[in-house]
Design a protein around this motif. Sequence first.
Motif, PDB file in Angstrom:
ATOM      1  N   VAL A 167      -9.290   1.335  -8.709  1.00 41.54           N
ATOM      2  CA  VAL A 167      -7.881   2.041  -8.201  1.00 41.54           C
ATOM      3  C   VAL A 167      -6.850   1.212  -9.088  1.00 41.54           C
ATOM      4  CG1 VAL A 167      -6.464   2.641  -6.269  1.00 41.54           C
ATOM      5  CG2 VAL A 167      -8.920   2.622  -5.966  1.00 41.54           C
TER       6      VAL A 167
ATOM      7  N   ASP B  24       0.942  -1.274  -0.206  1.00 39.35           N
ATOM      8  CA  ASP B  24      -0.193  -0.008   0.069  1.00 39.35           C
ATOM      9  C   ASP B  24       0.787   1.198   0.035  1.00 39.35           C
ATOM     10  OD1 ASP B  24      -2.426  -1.362   0.030  1.00 39.35           O
ATOM     11  OD2 ASP B  24      -2.279  -1.704   2.167  1.00 39.35           O
TER      12      ASP B  24
ATOM     13  N   ARG C 256      -1.367   4.181  -0.081  1.00 37.50           N
ATOM     14  CA  ARG C 256      -2.337   4.149  -0.917  1.00 37.50           C
ATOM     15  C   ARG C 256      -3.634   4.533  -0.409  1.00 37.50           C
ATOM     16  NH1 ARG C 256      -2.847   0.891  -5.417  1.00 37.50           N
ATOM     17  NH2 ARG C 256      -4.878  -0.528  -5.441  1.00 37.50           N
ATOM     18  N   ARG C 257      -4.365   5.045  -1.145  1.00 40.03           N
ATOM     19  CA  ARG C 257      -5.686   5.621  -1.115  1.00 40.03           C
ATOM     20  C   ARG C 257      -6.736   4.527  -0.529  1.00 40.03           C
ATOM     21  NH1 ARG C 257      -9.213   8.147  -5.765  1.00 40.03           N
ATOM     22  NH2 ARG C 257      -9.512   6.037  -6.364  1.00 40.03           N
ATOM     23  N   SER C 258      -7.489   4.821   0.701  1.00 36.15           N
ATOM     24  CA  SER C 258      -8.406   3.854   1.414  1.00 36.15           C
ATOM     25  C   SER C 258      -7.389   2.738   2.244  1.00 36.15           C
ATOM     26  CB  SER C 258      -9.282   3.117   0.497  1.00 36.15           C
ATOM     27  OG  SER C 258      -8.378   2.101  -0.186  1.00 36.15           O
TER      28      SER C 258
END
Length: 563
Positions: free
Chosen positions: A518, A9, A56-58
């Motif tokens: 994503v 991530d 990393r997003r989320s």
Amino acid sequence: MIEEIRISDLGVIGDATLELGPGFTVVTGETGAGKTMIVTALGLLLGARADAGSVRRSAPNAVVEGRWQLPDHAAVAERVEDAGGTVEDGELILTRTVSAEGRSRATVGGRSAPVAVLGELADQLVTVHGQSDQIRLTSAVAQRAALDGFGGAAVEKALAKYVAVYDAWQQHAGDLETLTRDRDERLAEAGRLREASAEIEAADPQPGEDTELADRAERLGNLEDLRLSASLAHEAVSSESLDGPDVIGLVESARRAIERVAGVDPALQPVLEQLTELGIQASEASASLSSYIGSLEPEAGHDLELINERRALLAGLIRKYGESVEDVIAAGQRASDRLLELDGDDDRIVQLQQAVEADRAALEAAGAALTKVRTKAATDLAKRVTAELKSLAMAGATLVVEVTDAGEFRRHGRDQVAILLQPHSGTDPRPIGKGASGGELSRVMLAIEVVMAGSTTVPTFVFDEVDAGVGGAAAIEIGRRLAALAERTQVIVVTHLAQVAAFANNHLNVVKDASGAVTSSSVRRLEGDDRLQEMARLLSGLGDSASGMEHARELLEVAGRSA
């Protein structure tokens, strides 16, 4: 060396494992696939500043784990143990976690540790050259250390001799400064000590004297009571009056009475002996009392006055110098010893002045010898690196290594070392960090590292876009030199050129997957046809191009022959 890096991530990389190992590892991938994240991940393991935007997003956090093999790196193992971690069977594991809020946590050898520890280990584990990174040889200290390392045994020997002379000079100069700076204070101290020593010496106190005088004062203060009591006791034991009874007379009467009948009953014999002994003791007590009475001083008042004066003198000394007469005696001895030391200051100052002058002359000679070998090493280093630059698409560039006089002696010598780059003939040499573009700077560092590879102790080099702005034959030469450097150390290179990638013995490819909501990237190891296709993509932009495949195969053959 680095065996493996695991990334979770971080940026576009969801979950990837980089199997590195010895030799030359190259990392390739399409633009935006996340190649730079690999260098970022390594930077995090080496103590670089954490950025929450890289998570990393989320994802709640990004995690990077590195596994090093350190069979012979005692210095790193010692620092890890100091931080509470362990190096088991020559293996070290470093981990860095960055949360989405920007908090950062590090573990070293299985134990939590400050991120600063990673930075300390970085200097001994990895050297990173990137277009946005601070290069290793930016500082004057690092440049001097690099030159000394390149100079080898000759510089090491000259430097060791210089340092020994420098340390002696510093010690003597420091002692001289202390003596001269504190001379007034030491003279005042000597005056106080002389006064104290004279006072104690004049009094001449003796061990236990205060206790003895106290006992005598007590005795003389009660002289009349002592005389009266002794006289009464003497009269009772041996009366001088004709009709008065006394102990001696009574005991003698009892003895004669028992003596008359002792022959009749043997049981009285012990009693007779006791009375005889009692008579002897009474006579002795009488004589002792008589002697004691005669010993009582007729001038008791005068003697008591002298004793009290002596006691007052000793009490004054005790208040000044301790808690007992013994403390006063010890203070006098210390004062005498210290005076001997202080009185020798003038001679010591003369000796130190002579020593400093001799040291200075020796330092001049040792410094000149060190400058000479450094200058020779600088000329050799500049010549060899310049030759490397000509093969790295920088034919007009010249490396200049200056050794100039810093104007003062320091522990490393009086030399100031500067590594400069002259990009083209007719231009002035400038510091290497300012005299080249990002890509040129990486190539300059590559040339320096190749030349200095034999003297380096860093086990891993990382180059990010070292081939920026070049191609063709120059790119092939870059690949050759990276391969040459990899013969001695581990080399990891992020590149977009097939000419460089062809020389690697380990090819990793960052693959982007945009099929989901994503974009995600992973890393795979390329071999055989997969590697040929990636090489063809690097050459032509088309991985399935027949001509690209043929060109890729030819490149790999050229690289194989060079190896």
